[in-house]
Design an enzyme around this catalytic site. Sequence first.
Site, mmCIF file in Angstrom:
data_model
loop_
_atom_site.group_PDB
_atom_site.id
_atom_site.type_symbol
_atom_site.label_atom_id
_atom_site.label_comp_id
_atom_site.label_asym_id
_atom_site.label_seq_id
_atom_site.Cartn_x
_atom_site.Cartn_y
_atom_site.Cartn_z
ATOM 1 N N SER A 1 46.026 16.507 33.227
ATOM 2 C CA SER A 1 45.671 16.391 31.813
ATOM 3 C C SER A 1 46.924 16.303 30.961
ATOM 4 O O SER A 1 47.968 16.878 31.298
ATOM 5 C CB SER A 1 44.847 17.602 31.368
ATOM 6 N N TYR B 1 44.464 26.048 30.905
ATOM 7 C CA TYR B 1 44.102 24.700 31.345
ATOM 8 C C TYR B 1 45.355 23.860 31.630
ATOM 9 O O TYR B 1 45.458 23.192 32.663
ATOM 10 C CB TYR B 1 43.253 24.059 30.242
ATOM 11 N N LYS C 1 46.594 22.249 35.182
ATOM 12 C CA LYS C 1 46.699 20.799 35.305
ATOM 13 C C LYS C 1 48.102 20.355 35.719
ATOM 14 O O LYS C 1 48.259 19.363 36.427
ATOM 15 C CB LYS C 1 46.283 20.143 33.987
#
Length: 308
Positions: A152, A165, A169
Amino acid sequence: MGALDGKVVLVTGGGNGIGRDCALIAAQEGAKVVVNDLGAGLKGDDEGSAGPAEKVAQEIRAAGGEAVSNSDSVTNLDAVYGMVEQAKKAFGGLHAVINPAGILRDVMFHKMTERDWDQVIEVHMRGSFNVARATIELFREQNDGAYMFFTSTSGLFGNIGQANYGAAKMGIAGLSRIIAMEGARNNVRANCLAPVAWTRMTQSVPIKDEAAAARRAVMAEKIRADQPARFSVAMVTPAAANVSGQIFGSSGENIILYSQPRPIETVTKEEGWTVATILSEAVPKMAPKFFDLNRAPMAGAQPAKAPA
């Protein structure tokens, strides 16, 4: 003929969003598909349901394709081994994994709980390990295997409110690269994709003003889940056999190749550095090439801000 004729593909998170389109497009290209989805909510804090995965599998079968569903969690290694066995039993083998399964628990880091951290790391980082570990020996033995992992821009560039997150990632990008390096002599390939698409993850970000609402309307129309899904499917086909170890992006009809970390400046002092000379010489020498804290712009879309 389809680009995946004769191949079997496992798609995680296949009940919604990009995963759903990956499963449908892989089937359209001739693959037999194991559609996996826990069927849980976006935060991953409920028990889930077998419905979403089975609905996609039924859609594939109704169109003349072959698919089975699975509603186990990628966070459980034994369950992922079960997905592999399911693929073998239903279709005689497995040749590729597309792994967009994920959750969000966005919060500013100073407010983040251990649970917020652990759940996101477990699904994204541990889940990526699990799908790779459960399949890598099979892929090496048959000299045929391809992974599409999902990274991401929240990790590559950073994004406020997504420390959990983004960390996961970035870890996935490193995992993908090393699997590609180790798998090269056995025709095992791994790439990762940073997608920008209108999915339930994007929809979860609160709208704070009219400008944000307008950007969201543009995203819904121009930045669709099928676009990164189509690229993901393309990268696990035999025609992409020479592509491995790369970080890609997809934003609308923009396909992006990202750079990977490499040294950009080295300063040397033969007599050795001191704290004082590091501060007076090394840092000023490197400073013109420092990266600022602004989030890099994405082609075709305005990045969404995480909630406070």
